[in-house]
Write an enzyme that holds these catalytic residues in place. Structure first.
Site, PDB file in Angstrom:
ATOM      1  N   HIS A 186      10.019 -28.382  10.283  1.00  0.00           N
ATOM      2  CA  HIS A 186       9.396 -29.194  11.334  1.00  0.00           C
ATOM      3  C   HIS A 186       8.198 -29.995  10.853  1.00  0.00           C
ATOM      4  CE1 HIS A 186       6.705 -25.762  11.343  1.00  0.00           C
ATOM      5  NE2 HIS A 186       5.825 -26.488  12.002  1.00  0.00           N
TER       6      HIS A 186
HETATM    7  C1  UD1 Z   1       2.659 -27.758  16.034  1.00  0.00           C
HETATM    8  C2  UD1 Z   1       1.511 -27.555  15.029  1.00  0.00           C
HETATM    9  C3  UD1 Z   1       2.067 -26.941  13.758  1.00  0.00           C
HETATM   10  C4  UD1 Z   1       2.849 -25.686  14.048  1.00  0.00           C
HETATM   11  C5  UD1 Z   1       3.950 -26.032  15.056  1.00  0.00           C
HETATM   12  C6  UD1 Z   1       4.816 -24.866  15.431  1.00  0.00           C
HETATM   13  C7  UD1 Z   1      -0.304 -29.212  15.106  1.00  0.00           C
HETATM   14  C8  UD1 Z   1      -0.877 -30.393  14.434  1.00  0.00           C
HETATM   15  N1  UD1 Z   1       0.903 -28.828  14.656  1.00  0.00           N
HETATM   16  O1  UD1 Z   1       3.541 -28.724  15.466  1.00  0.00           O
HETATM   17  O2  UD1 Z   1       0.985 -26.611  12.908  1.00  0.00           O
HETATM   18  O3  UD1 Z   1       3.418 -25.191  12.861  1.00  0.00           O
HETATM   19  O4  UD1 Z   1       3.301 -26.534  16.240  1.00  0.00           O
HETATM   20  O5  UD1 Z   1       5.848 -25.283  16.260  1.00  0.00           O
HETATM   21  O6  UD1 Z   1      -0.915 -28.647  15.995  1.00  0.00           O
HETATM   22  N2  UD1 Z   1       7.852 -30.552  21.897  1.00  0.00           N
HETATM   23  C9  UD1 Z   1       8.766 -30.138  22.834  1.00  0.00           C
HETATM   24  N3  UD1 Z   1       8.465 -29.014  23.545  1.00  0.00           N
HETATM   25  C10 UD1 Z   1       7.319 -28.311  23.376  1.00  0.00           C
HETATM   26  C11 UD1 Z   1       6.387 -28.764  22.421  1.00  0.00           C
HETATM   27  C12 UD1 Z   1       6.668 -29.873  21.685  1.00  0.00           C
HETATM   28  O7  UD1 Z   1       9.805 -30.728  23.023  1.00  0.00           O
HETATM   29  O8  UD1 Z   1       7.129 -27.287  24.059  1.00  0.00           O
HETATM   30  C13 UD1 Z   1       8.164 -31.752  21.094  1.00  0.00           C
HETATM   31  C14 UD1 Z   1       7.496 -32.985  21.612  1.00  0.00           C
HETATM   32  O9  UD1 Z   1       8.360 -34.044  21.443  1.00  0.00           O
HETATM   33  C15 UD1 Z   1       6.309 -33.146  20.678  1.00  0.00           C
HETATM   34  C16 UD1 Z   1       6.858 -32.589  19.370  1.00  0.00           C
HETATM   35  O10 UD1 Z   1       7.732 -31.530  19.754  1.00  0.00           O
HETATM   36  O11 UD1 Z   1       5.880 -34.449  20.581  1.00  0.00           O
HETATM   37  C17 UD1 Z   1       5.794 -32.051  18.456  1.00  0.00           C
HETATM   38  O12 UD1 Z   1       4.970 -31.085  19.133  1.00  0.00           O
HETATM   39  P1  UD1 Z   1       3.443 -30.875  18.646  1.00  0.00           P
HETATM   40  O13 UD1 Z   1       2.821 -29.762  19.380  1.00  0.00           O
HETATM   41  O14 UD1 Z   1       2.742 -32.187  18.642  1.00  0.00           O
HETATM   42  O15 UD1 Z   1       3.595 -30.518  17.110  1.00  0.00           O
HETATM   43  P2  UD1 Z   1       4.589 -29.497  16.380  1.00  0.00           P
HETATM   44  O16 UD1 Z   1       5.425 -30.313  15.463  1.00  0.00           O
HETATM   45  O17 UD1 Z   1       5.258 -28.550  17.313  1.00  0.00           O
END
Ligand code: UD1
Length: 384
Positions: free
Chosen positions: A214
């Protein structure tokens, strides 16, 4: 345990936001509950919000209901961090809080730490001191900023102690306590193994590999993602691969044909994923926590990154950094399948009792000096 006369009660707020936070906070909250002079409230920022990314984790880990949910959701780094700060500030301003406990390195961790420090609340950072040396990773910025404003540092491996000392933090505030993520694993492993989730996939124990990906560096660049996808399809011809796909990766992969013998699944809950991991022969990942979990379980871990903030998993554990070298990945997989891959050992203090060590320190008498830290000036931060 009963409170002794004269023990002052400490009001703690534990902040969680994203998937790995829940795993680290759960053992802390239950260890704090065993100390009568610690009173704990949980704030969920809402960085992760899906059933698969949040609710199922809270359930599997038996985390108590949060006192507040800040509903920050997804967005750019600035937007996410800004929302955490604005909403957490309002929450903290309205309550008596003695200490703010933050875990790991996600945007919620950094946003919360800055907010607490600016309000003059001592910040305890659990999993402090880890450094990859790679500032292109958002988590590295989050780690550096969080540690720069924290009062107490709870560290999972010796490199963390060295990094914090090098950055000038006083030895008396750095506590090498072990790994709270491993606390959760130790507690959940019997239940996870009993699920034997591999049988529902028609697989046998130690027959298959697990993949998770990811990191923006791997999944946001279509060429890189395509070269990884092709390598996975080739490997799956030799060893079945199960790939629970993170939503960020699913969005990107959607444009690429998935194909091949890889079993692509939705993200799994904590117990199901741990079950899958515990029965696997090898793991291919770019996650931080999974490098640690595989080291504890003694399962070969091939990490698709060129650096790690958790060097002990390479030095003592089962982890190898593969970077973007797919030829090396395939060679190492052959090594694993032929039984030639090296064995590791469990790092010191990864024993399931890290949270209890932290709780004893936070319940103990030695925190007075934190109140005189530069951040503890009540005139700072309240209102500009
Ligand atoms: C975040 C953390 C990362 C951690 C990871 C675990 C930061 C910078 N990154 O990355 O360190 O390893 O979490 O998963 O804080 N989304 C969903 N559902 C959710 C949450 C997110 O669909 O419940 C999708 C959304 O499109 C979002 C994307 O995932 O834009 C990324 O989510 P985000 O929390 O920004 O970063 P992660 O890649 O999950």
């Amino acid at each position: 345990m009963t409170a002794r006369r004269g023990d002052t009660v400490r009001d703690l707020v534990v902040v969680v936001g994203a998937r790995p936070n829940f795993v680290k906070a759960a053992p802390l909250v239950s260890a704090f509950a065993r100390h009568p002079n610690l009173r704990t409230r949980i704030v969920h920022t809402g960085q992760h919000y899906d059933e698969a990314m949040s609710r199922s984790f809270l359930r599997d880990l038996s985390l108590p209901r949060p006192d507040a949910h800040l509903r920050v959701g997804s967005g750019t780094h600035g937007l996410q961090t800004g929302r955490v700060m604005e909403r957490l500030e309002a929450y903290l301003d309205a309550r008596h809080v003695d200490r703010l406990v933050v875990v790991g390195d996600v945007n919620s961790t950094m946003g919360a730490a800055l907010t607490g420090a600016k309000l003059g609340i001592p910040v305890d950072h659990v999993e402090a001191g880890l450094r990859s040396g790679d500032r292109s990773m958002p988590e590295e910025i989050n780690r550096i900023v969080t540690d720069s404003v924290a009062s107490r540092f709870f560290v999972s491996e010796p490199s963390g102690v060295r990094n914090l000392l090098q950055e000038g933090h006083p030895r008396s505030r750095i506590h090498h306590v072990g790994n709270v993520m491993i606390d959760s694993l130790v507690r959940a492993l019997p239940r996870a193994r009993a699920r034997a989730i591999w049988t529902s996939l028609g697989l046998s124990v130690r027959e298959y590999g697990v993949v998770t990906l990811h990191r923006p560096a791997n999944v946001d660049d279509p060429q890189r993602l395509e070269s990884i996808r092709r390598a996975l399809v080739r490997v799956a011809g030799r060893c079945p691969l199960v790939f629970p796909v993170h939503p960020r990766t699913a969005h990107r992969l959607g444009r690429l044909a998935k194909g091949g013998a890889v079993r692509w699944t939705v993200p799994l809950g904590y117990l199901d994923f741990l079950s899958l991991l515990s029965g696997s022969r090898l793991v291919i990942t770019d996650s931080g926590g999974i490098q640690e979990e595989t080291t504890y379980l003694g399962i070969p871990c091939l990490t698709l990154r060129s650096n790690t903030e958790r060097p002990i998993t390479v030095e003592q554990g089962t982890n190898t950094l593969v970077g973007a070298d797919m030829t090396l990945l395939e060679r190492l997989i052959e090594e694993v399948l032929s039984g030639a891959y090296r064995r590791g050992r469990r790092p010191r203090l990864w024993d399931g009792r890290a949270a209890e060590r932290i709780a004893r320190i936070l319940a103990g008498p030695d925190l007075a000096e934190d109140a005189s830290s530069p951040a503890r000036d009540p005139a700072r931060g309240r209102r500009s």
